[in-house]
Design a protein around this motif. Structure first.
Motif, mmCIF file in Angstrom:
data_model
loop_
_atom_site.group_PDB
_atom_site.id
_atom_site.type_symbol
_atom_site.label_atom_id
_atom_site.label_comp_id
_atom_site.label_asym_id
_atom_site.label_seq_id
_atom_site.Cartn_x
_atom_site.Cartn_y
_atom_site.Cartn_z
ATOM 1 N N ILE A 33 21.376 -20.097 -2.478
ATOM 2 C CA ILE A 33 21.275 -20.388 -1.048
ATOM 3 C C ILE A 33 22.709 -20.483 -0.539
ATOM 4 O O ILE A 33 23.371 -21.500 -0.735
ATOM 5 C CB ILE A 33 20.481 -21.680 -0.802
ATOM 6 N N ILE A 34 23.196 -19.422 0.090
ATOM 7 C CA ILE A 34 24.636 -19.314 0.333
ATOM 8 C C ILE A 34 25.022 -19.302 1.808
ATOM 9 O O ILE A 34 26.206 -19.390 2.133
ATOM 10 C CB ILE A 34 25.203 -18.053 -0.352
ATOM 11 N N ARG A 35 24.057 -19.196 2.710
ATOM 12 C CA ARG A 35 24.353 -19.136 4.139
ATOM 13 C C ARG A 35 24.155 -20.514 4.776
ATOM 14 O O ARG A 35 23.232 -21.253 4.394
ATOM 15 C CB ARG A 35 23.454 -18.121 4.835
ATOM 16 N N PRO A 36 24.985 -20.894 5.746
ATOM 17 C CA PRO A 36 24.875 -22.219 6.368
ATOM 18 C C PRO A 36 23.496 -22.523 6.956
ATOM 19 O O PRO A 36 22.982 -23.634 6.796
ATOM 20 C CB PRO A 36 25.939 -22.190 7.463
ATOM 21 N N GLY A 37 22.868 -21.551 7.599
ATOM 22 C CA GLY A 37 21.531 -21.774 8.162
ATOM 23 C C GLY A 37 20.500 -22.064 7.082
ATOM 24 O O GLY A 37 19.624 -22.917 7.249
ATOM 25 N N GLU A 38 20.601 -21.329 5.964
ATOM 26 C CA GLU A 38 19.692 -21.552 4.836
ATOM 27 C C GLU A 38 19.903 -22.946 4.249
ATOM 28 O O GLU A 38 18.942 -23.631 3.894
ATOM 29 C CB GLU A 38 19.915 -20.505 3.751
ATOM 30 N N LEU A 39 21.161 -23.338 4.143
ATOM 31 C CA LEU A 39 21.475 -24.671 3.604
ATOM 32 C C LEU A 39 20.912 -25.754 4.520
ATOM 33 O O LEU A 39 20.356 -26.753 4.052
ATOM 34 C CB LEU A 39 22.985 -24.840 3.432
ATOM 35 N N GLN A 40 21.025 -25.554 5.828
ATOM 36 C CA GLN A 40 20.495 -26.520 6.797
ATOM 37 C C GLN A 40 18.976 -26.644 6.656
ATOM 38 O O GLN A 40 18.436 -27.747 6.686
ATOM 39 C CB GLN A 40 20.860 -26.091 8.219
ATOM 40 N N ARG A 41 18.295 -25.521 6.474
ATOM 41 C CA ARG A 41 16.840 -25.565 6.305
ATOM 42 C C ARG A 41 16.450 -26.228 4.982
ATOM 43 O O ARG A 41 15.417 -26.890 4.895
ATOM 44 C CB ARG A 41 16.248 -24.156 6.395
ATOM 45 N N ARG A 93 23.763 -30.817 10.993
ATOM 46 C CA ARG A 93 24.575 -29.609 10.819
ATOM 47 C C ARG A 93 26.056 -29.965 10.714
ATOM 48 O O ARG A 93 26.791 -29.408 9.912
ATOM 49 C CB ARG A 93 24.318 -28.646 11.978
ATOM 50 N N ARG A 94 26.497 -30.927 11.543
ATOM 51 C CA ARG A 94 27.905 -31.333 11.550
ATOM 52 C C ARG A 94 28.323 -31.929 10.205
ATOM 53 O O ARG A 94 29.394 -31.617 9.674
ATOM 54 C CB ARG A 94 28.149 -32.341 12.674
ATOM 55 N N VAL A 95 27.466 -32.776 9.636
ATOM 56 C CA VAL A 95 27.786 -33.391 8.344
ATOM 57 C C VAL A 95 27.848 -32.327 7.252
ATOM 58 O O VAL A 95 28.759 -32.333 6.422
ATOM 59 C CB VAL A 95 26.769 -34.510 7.988
ATOM 60 N N LEU A 96 26.891 -31.400 7.269
ATOM 61 C CA LEU A 96 26.911 -30.329 6.264
ATOM 62 C C LEU A 96 28.167 -29.481 6.398
ATOM 63 O O LEU A 96 28.804 -29.150 5.400
ATOM 64 C CB LEU A 96 25.660 -29.453 6.378
#
Length: 147
Positions: free
Chosen positions: A69-77, A84-87
C-alpha cells in the motif's frame, strides 16, 4: 524560560510566520518548524529506535507500505482513524529518518508513492516479532487494555 521570537531563525524573512508555542507555522506554505525541547539521546540504541518509530501511526504506515500500500490515499483508507495531516507528518518524518523513500511523479493530478529503504526493511523482522508477542499474550493484554 523559552527563547524569544527571533525572525532571523526563520528560513526566509519574506515568508509570513505565526508562532504557536515552540512551533513556527508558515502561512504561505503551511509547513511546520518544530524546535525540540530536549536533545535527541544517541547514547543508547533503544533511544534511537524510539526516536525513529515513536508516533501513533508510524508502525502501521511501515507495515502497510511493506504490504504494497504505497499511495497516500490508499494509506488514508487503510488507517481511517488517522487524520490526513497526521499521516502526512509521520510519513515525512519517516522519509527524513531514512526509513521510507518518496517518489514524486510530476504529473497532473499529482502522484506520490512511498517505499521502504534498506534501513526501513530492516525494521520488518522487529515488527513481526512484536506482533507475534502481542498475539501470544492477547488474552492477558486484552484484559488489561480493553476495559
Amino acid at each position: 524560560m523559552g527563547q524569544k521570537y527571533n525572525p532571523s531563525l526563520l528560513p526566509s524573512s519574506t515568508d509570513k510566520f505565526v508562532r504557536i508555542k515552540n512551533q513556527y507555522i508558515c502561512m504561505e506554505t503551511s509547513s511546520f518548524m518544530y524546535k525540540r525541547k530536549t536533545p535527541v539521546s544517541v547514547d543508547c540504541g533503544l533511544h534511537l529506535f524510539m526516536e525513529v518509530v515513536n508516533g501513533k501511526w508510524k508502525i502501521n504506515l511501515i507495515w502497510c507500505i511493506y504490504n504494497g500500500i504505497i499511495r497516500p490515499g490508499e494509506l488514508q483508507r487503510r488507517i481511517p482513524n488517522a487524520s490526513r495531516r497526521v499521516l502526512e507528518t509521520q510519513l515525512k518524518q519517516l522519509v527524513n529518518n531514512g526509513i521510507l523513500s518518496k517518489k514524486d511523479y510530476e504529473t497532473k493530478p499529482p502522484k506520490v508513492e512511498y517505499s521502504l529503504t534498506k534501513l526501513g526493511e530492516s525494521l520488518i523482522p522487529i515488527i513481526k516479532s512484536t506482533a507475534k508477542w502481542g498475539e501470544e499474550n492477547r488474552g492477558e493484554l486484552e484484559k488489561l487494555v480493553v476495559k
